[in-house]
Write an enzyme that holds these catalytic residues in place. Structure first.
Site, PDB file in Angstrom:
ATOM      1  N   GLU A  15       8.254   3.306   2.792  1.00 27.26           N
ATOM      2  CA  GLU A  15       7.981   2.183   1.904  1.00 27.26           C
ATOM      3  C   GLU A  15       9.090   2.105   0.872  1.00 27.26           C
ATOM      4  O   GLU A  15       9.408   3.087   0.215  1.00 27.26           O
ATOM      5  CB  GLU A  15       6.634   2.368   1.174  1.00 27.26           C
TER       6      GLU A  15
ATOM      7  N   HIS B 252       7.174  -4.167  -2.992  1.00 27.33           N
ATOM      8  CA  HIS B 252       7.195  -2.999  -2.126  1.00 27.33           C
ATOM      9  C   HIS B 252       7.017  -3.449  -0.688  1.00 27.33           C
ATOM     10  O   HIS B 252       6.697  -4.610  -0.429  1.00 27.33           O
ATOM     11  CB  HIS B 252       6.184  -1.932  -2.551  1.00 27.33           C
TER      12      HIS B 252
HETATM   13 ZN   LIG Z   1       1.093  -1.672  -0.349  1.00 28.48          ZN
END
Ligand SMILES: [Zn+2]
Length: 127
Positions: free
Chosen positions: A12, A71
């Site tokens: 991420e 994100h």
């Molecule tokens: Zn998330």
């Protein structure tokens, strides 16, 4: 932002949106941030507070504000998770990019509609 999100894959990626607030907030700068969650970097992110503080200081010195955060969801839809809602602050915009096999698949933006329990509402992407 897309390049930064794709570069973080398969983890991420996350970062900070800086710009001018108002009825139609305008993002002027997209900054990267360090994801401190190395143990679960594929499905969690915790932004380094130092990155946020620095972004706030630099934004202020230019008459701008931190508008929100971005994100990525590696190989997952661009919809906020329960974790995302639980860790969101009401005054910010949250942009989520779905990165499928390393390429951008979808981008969405969210704001908290209520805080307890936390509920996200999708908001149109301005620019
Ligand atoms: Zn998330």
């Amino acid at each position: 932002m897309v390049a930064m999100g794709e570069a973080a894959y398969p983890n991420e990626g996350c970062g900070i949106l800086v710009g001018t607030p108002g009825a139609v907030p305008t993002v002027i700068e997209v900054r990267p941030a360090t994801n401190l969650r190395q143990d679960r970097a594929r499905d969690r992110y915790v932004m380094d507070p130092k990155d946020i503080l620095l972004a706030e200081r630099e934004a202020e010195s230019r008459g701008l504000e931190v508008l929100g955060f971005w994100h990525t969801h590696p190989d997952h839809p661009a919809r906020p998770s329960q974790y995302d809602a639980d860790h969101a602050w009401a005054e910010y915009i949250y942009v989520i990019m779905s990165i499928e096999s390393g390429s951008l698949a979808d981008t969405t933006a969210w704001v908290l509609e209520s805080e307890s329990p936390p509920v996200f509402a999708e908001t149109p992407l301005g620019n």
